[in-house]
Design a protein around this motif. Structure first.
Motif, PDB file in Angstrom:
ATOM      1  N   MET A 118       0.826  -1.207   0.000  1.00 51.71           N
ATOM      2  CA  MET A 118       0.000   0.000   0.000  1.00 51.71           C
ATOM      3  C   MET A 118       0.858   1.254   0.000  1.00 51.71           C
ATOM      4  SD  MET A 118      -3.005  -1.046   2.716  1.00 51.71           S
ATOM      5  CE  MET A 118      -3.623   0.628   2.810  1.00 51.71           C
ATOM      6  N   ARG A 119       1.958   1.241   0.744  1.00 57.61           N
ATOM      7  CA  ARG A 119       2.805   2.434   0.798  1.00 57.61           C
ATOM      8  C   ARG A 119       3.535   2.666  -0.516  1.00 57.61           C
ATOM      9  NH1 ARG A 119       7.032   4.186   5.593  1.00 57.61           N
ATOM     10  NH2 ARG A 119       7.180   6.357   4.930  1.00 57.61           N
ATOM     11  N   LEU A 120       3.833   1.599  -1.242  1.00 52.28           N
ATOM     12  CA  LEU A 120       4.496   1.738  -2.534  1.00 52.28           C
ATOM     13  C   LEU A 120       3.506   1.891  -3.674  1.00 52.28           C
ATOM     14  CD1 LEU A 120       7.257  -0.982  -2.100  1.00 52.28           C
ATOM     15  CD2 LEU A 120       7.565   1.494  -2.011  1.00 52.28           C
ATOM     16  N   SER A 121       2.220   1.796  -3.367  1.00 48.29           N
ATOM     17  CA  SER A 121       1.201   1.898  -4.405  1.00 48.29           C
ATOM     18  C   SER A 121       1.090   3.338  -4.921  1.00 48.29           C
ATOM     19  CB  SER A 121      -0.147   1.438  -3.835  1.00 48.29           C
ATOM     20  OG  SER A 121      -1.197   1.710  -4.740  1.00 48.29           O
ATOM     21  N   PRO A 122       0.751   3.498  -6.189  1.00 48.63           N
ATOM     22  CA  PRO A 122       0.529   4.854  -6.714  1.00 48.63           C
ATOM     23  C   PRO A 122      -0.770   5.476  -6.226  1.00 48.63           C
ATOM     24  CG  PRO A 122       0.121   3.205  -8.412  1.00 48.63           C
ATOM     25  CD  PRO A 122       0.700   2.479  -7.254  1.00 48.63           C
ATOM     26  N   ASN A 123      -1.607   4.692  -5.555  1.00 54.29           N
ATOM     27  CA  ASN A 123      -2.876   5.213  -5.035  1.00 54.29           C
ATOM     28  C   ASN A 123      -2.599   6.061  -3.794  1.00 54.29           C
ATOM     29  OD1 ASN A 123      -5.406   5.532  -3.722  1.00 54.29           O
ATOM     30  ND2 ASN A 123      -6.202   3.755  -4.821  1.00 54.29           N
ATOM     31  N   PRO A 124      -2.923   7.353  -3.798  1.00 58.57           N
ATOM     32  CA  PRO A 124      -2.619   8.214  -2.641  1.00 58.57           C
ATOM     33  C   PRO A 124      -3.405   7.837  -1.390  1.00 58.57           C
ATOM     34  CG  PRO A 124      -3.961   9.395  -4.235  1.00 58.57           C
ATOM     35  CD  PRO A 124      -3.569   8.111  -4.891  1.00 58.57           C
ATOM     36  N   VAL A 125      -4.599   7.256  -1.550  1.00 53.69           N
ATOM     37  CA  VAL A 125      -5.384   6.852  -0.383  1.00 53.69           C
ATOM     38  C   VAL A 125      -4.688   5.698   0.338  1.00 53.69           C
ATOM     39  CG1 VAL A 125      -7.611   5.952   0.401  1.00 53.69           C
ATOM     40  CG2 VAL A 125      -7.526   7.632  -1.455  1.00 53.69           C
ATOM     41  N   PHE A 126      -4.229   4.703  -0.412  1.00 50.71           N
ATOM     42  CA  PHE A 126      -3.521   3.580   0.187  1.00 50.71           C
ATOM     43  C   PHE A 126      -2.240   4.041   0.870  1.00 50.71           C
ATOM     44  CE2 PHE A 126      -5.389   0.243  -2.934  1.00 50.71           C
ATOM     45  CZ  PHE A 126      -6.594   0.307  -2.245  1.00 50.71           C
ATOM     46  N   LYS A 127      -1.515   4.948   0.234  1.00 50.65           N
ATOM     47  CA  LYS A 127      -0.273   5.443   0.824  1.00 50.65           C
ATOM     48  C   LYS A 127      -0.543   6.187   2.128  1.00 50.65           C
ATOM     49  CE  LYS A 127       2.946   7.102  -1.771  1.00 50.65           C
ATOM     50  NZ  LYS A 127       3.723   7.904  -2.736  1.00 50.65           N
ATOM     51  N   SER A 128      -1.606   6.970   2.169  1.00 50.28           N
ATOM     52  CA  SER A 128      -1.929   7.740   3.368  1.00 50.28           C
ATOM     53  C   SER A 128      -2.355   6.826   4.512  1.00 50.28           C
ATOM     54  CB  SER A 128      -3.042   8.742   3.061  1.00 50.28           C
ATOM     55  OG  SER A 128      -2.633   9.644   2.044  1.00 50.28           O
ATOM     56  N   VAL A 129      -3.175   5.826   4.215  1.00 49.31           N
ATOM     57  CA  VAL A 129      -3.620   4.897   5.248  1.00 49.31           C
ATOM     58  C   VAL A 129      -2.434   4.130   5.821  1.00 49.31           C
ATOM     59  CG1 VAL A 129      -4.990   2.823   5.674  1.00 49.31           C
ATOM     60  CG2 VAL A 129      -5.951   4.684   4.313  1.00 49.31           C
ATOM     61  N   SER A 130      -1.542   3.684   4.963  1.00 42.49           N
ATOM     62  CA  SER A 130      -0.366   2.952   5.425  1.00 42.49           C
ATOM     63  C   SER A 130       0.520   3.834   6.285  1.00 42.49           C
ATOM     64  CB  SER A 130       0.423   2.418   4.218  1.00 42.49           C
ATOM     65  OG  SER A 130       1.593   1.772   4.634  1.00 42.49           O
ATOM     66  N   TRP A 131       0.721   5.068   5.874  1.00 42.32           N
ATOM     67  CA  TRP A 131       1.584   5.973   6.641  1.00 42.32           C
ATOM     68  C   TRP A 131       0.996   6.254   8.019  1.00 42.32           C
ATOM     69  CZ3 TRP A 131       1.237  10.691   9.005  1.00 42.32           C
ATOM     70  CH2 TRP A 131       2.456  11.298   9.360  1.00 42.32           C
ATOM     71  N   VAL A 132      -0.310   6.480   8.102  1.00 41.74           N
ATOM     72  CA  VAL A 132      -0.951   6.748   9.392  1.00 41.74           C
ATOM     73  C   VAL A 132      -0.830   5.527  10.305  1.00 41.74           C
ATOM     74  CG1 VAL A 132      -3.154   7.199  10.519  1.00 41.74           C
ATOM     75  CG2 VAL A 132      -2.512   8.486   8.479  1.00 41.74           C
ATOM     76  N   TYR A 133      -1.003   4.342   9.755  1.00 47.31           N
ATOM     77  CA  TYR A 133      -0.874   3.121  10.557  1.00 47.31           C
ATOM     78  C   TYR A 133       0.532   3.020  11.142  1.00 47.31           C
ATOM     79  CZ  TYR A 133      -1.057  -1.820  11.843  1.00 47.31           C
ATOM     80  OH  TYR A 133      -1.007  -2.994  12.536  1.00 47.31           O
ATOM     81  N   LEU A 134       1.554   3.209  10.312  1.00 45.77           N
ATOM     82  CA  LEU A 134       2.935   3.138  10.794  1.00 45.77           C
ATOM     83  C   LEU A 134       3.207   4.232  11.826  1.00 45.77           C
ATOM     84  CD1 LEU A 134       4.893   2.447   7.478  1.00 45.77           C
ATOM     85  CD2 LEU A 134       3.946   0.823   9.104  1.00 45.77           C
ATOM     86  N   TRP A 135       2.653   5.393  11.606  1.00 44.23           N
ATOM     87  CA  TRP A 135       2.875   6.509  12.534  1.00 44.23           C
ATOM     88  C   TRP A 135       2.322   6.187  13.916  1.00 44.23           C
ATOM     89  CZ3 TRP A 135      -1.132  10.341  13.909  1.00 44.23           C
ATOM     90  CH2 TRP A 135      -0.633  11.353  14.743  1.00 44.23           C
ATOM     91  N   ILE A 136       1.150   5.579  13.977  1.00 42.50           N
ATOM     92  CA  ILE A 136       0.523   5.281  15.264  1.00 42.50           C
ATOM     93  C   ILE A 136       1.221   4.131  15.968  1.00 42.50           C
ATOM     94  CG2 ILE A 136      -1.589   4.442  16.363  1.00 42.50           C
ATOM     95  CD1 ILE A 136      -3.179   5.966  14.247  1.00 42.50           C
ATOM     96  N   PHE A 137       1.422   3.024  15.288  1.00 35.04           N
ATOM     97  CA  PHE A 137       1.916   1.818  15.951  1.00 35.04           C
ATOM     98  C   PHE A 137       3.424   1.851  16.185  1.00 35.04           C
ATOM     99  CE2 PHE A 137      -2.196   0.311  14.622  1.00 35.04           C
ATOM    100  CZ  PHE A 137      -2.563  -0.541  15.653  1.00 35.04           C
ATOM    101  N   ARG A 138       4.154   2.639  15.424  1.00 35.69           N
ATOM    102  CA  ARG A 138       5.579   2.792  15.707  1.00 35.69           C
ATOM    103  C   ARG A 138       5.833   3.924  16.691  1.00 35.69           C
ATOM    104  NH1 ARG A 138       8.967   3.322  10.387  1.00 35.69           N
ATOM    105  NH2 ARG A 138      10.661   3.081  11.889  1.00 35.69           N
ATOM    106  N   GLY A 139       4.879   4.804  16.843  1.00 35.39           N
ATOM    107  CA  GLY A 139       5.074   5.967  17.700  1.00 35.39           C
ATOM    108  C   GLY A 139       4.606   5.786  19.130  1.00 35.39           C
ATOM    109  N   THR A 140       3.962   4.646  19.424  1.00 39.47           N
ATOM    110  CA  THR A 140       3.508   4.383  20.797  1.00 39.47           C
ATOM    111  C   THR A 140       4.151   3.096  21.309  1.00 39.47           C
ATOM    112  OG1 THR A 140       1.561   3.226  19.914  1.00 39.47           O
ATOM    113  CG2 THR A 140       1.309   5.555  20.484  1.00 39.47           C
TER     114      THR A 140
END
Length: 307
Positions: A91-113
């Motif tokens: 999803m993060r490597l996908s050209p779809n901006p929605v998939f990239k955004s969802v993946s980034w938010v997931y990583l931000w939350i679970f890696r940041g806590t």
């Protein structure tokens, strides 16, 4: 055009190389051996370690069952993390901006806590959502069940560990995918493959060579992270069971050593498995030059000396 000297060249005289001596290495090795020996002797003669209690509980049935539960937690959580990690990386490597955004938010939350905080949250999940209702939004429900009466600590521990680890596995998998040359993807596209098929059949199999080593480290780390699932709370894993027994007999040190011994034994087996996996996926990749490559290199150097 300058003439090339074709006369046979005399072999150079062999070099009588004398290896350097490193006496301080032997001195350091002797000092380390002496210090280790003194530590082992002191530990063996120290009654505070409780060696008799250690021997009694090392193969206790409760401890062995807890070790099996720990191994199950590790395997199930890593399977969940691998599957979700692949999805997030793609999803993060996908050209779809929605998939990239969802993946980034997931990583931000679970890696940041912290993982412990996440496990505490999953332990409170039945309190936050006492009743689960499945049906049509603002309409009739098909069925409903209560989480309060269910014993789902083991499942919640797997979910908590797996979702946290998926954020790290996604970055490992993304790095492996990025290591594959772009020409491989372009060739697959030229053959008529879609983007998803290119990832599945061309990119991911080659990326495994880069993904496997850090994944093995993550599996070993996951095994040790299972000691935090007491926050769920789930106390039937190795550390929790050793802690419970130590609380009854009031001897925490030997029980901690029992748990450490089991962790070390399981980790050693996982390291052996990691070694063979790395060797399997590194087939065909060697940093050593072949005989033909060495001959070509020597010939190039020989002609380079006679312009």
């Amino acid at each position: 055009m300058p003439d090339v000297d074709s006369s046979p060249r005399a072999d150079p005289a062999p070099i009588d190389a004398v290896p350097l001596r490193h006496p301080w290495r032997w001195v350091a090795a002797v000092v380390i051996v002496i210090l280790v020996g003194l530590f082992l002797y002191g530990a063996a003669t120290n009654e505070a370690y409780g060696w008799s209690t250690y021997a009694k509980y090392l193969f206790d049935q409760r401890i062995s069952e807890a070790a099996w539960n720990t191994l199950q937690l590790t395997i199930f959580a890593m399977v969940l993390a691998l599957v979700l990690g692949v999805v997030l990386a793609v999803m993060r490597l996908s050209p779809n901006p929605v998939f990239k955004s969802v993946s980034w938010v997931y990583l931000w939350i679970f890696r940041g806590t912290p993982v412990y905080v996440q496990l505490v949250f999953w332990g409170l999940f039945p309190t936050l959502y006492q009743n689960i209702r499945v049906g049509v939004p603002f309409g009739p429900s098909f069925f409903e069940f209560s989480l309060q009466g269910l014993s789902i600590s083991f499942t919640l521990a797997i979910i908590g560990l797996g979702l946290n680890e998926a954020a790290y596995m996604a970055e490992i998998i993304r790095a492996g995918i990025s290591s594959v040359p772009e020409g491989q993807s372009e060739a697959s596209t030229a053959l008529g493959m879609s983007w998803a098929m290119t990832m599945r059949r061309t990119v991911l199999p080659q990326a495994m060579r880069v993904i496997i080593p850090p994944t093995g480290n993550e599996v070993i780390s996951m095994l040790k992270t299972t000691s935090l699932v007491t926050a769920v709370p789930y106390s039937l894993e190795l550390y929790g069971r050793a802690r419970d027994i130590a609380g009854v007999i009031f001897q925490p040190i030997p029980l901690l050593m029992v748990a450490a011994t089991w962790y070390l034994a399981i980790t050693s087996v996982l390291m052996v498995g990691q070694y063979y996996l790395e060797r399997y996926f590194s087939r065909g990749a060697s940093r050593k030059l072949t005989t033909k490559q060495l001959e070509a290199l020597a010939q190039a150097q020989r002609f380079g000396e006679h312009p």
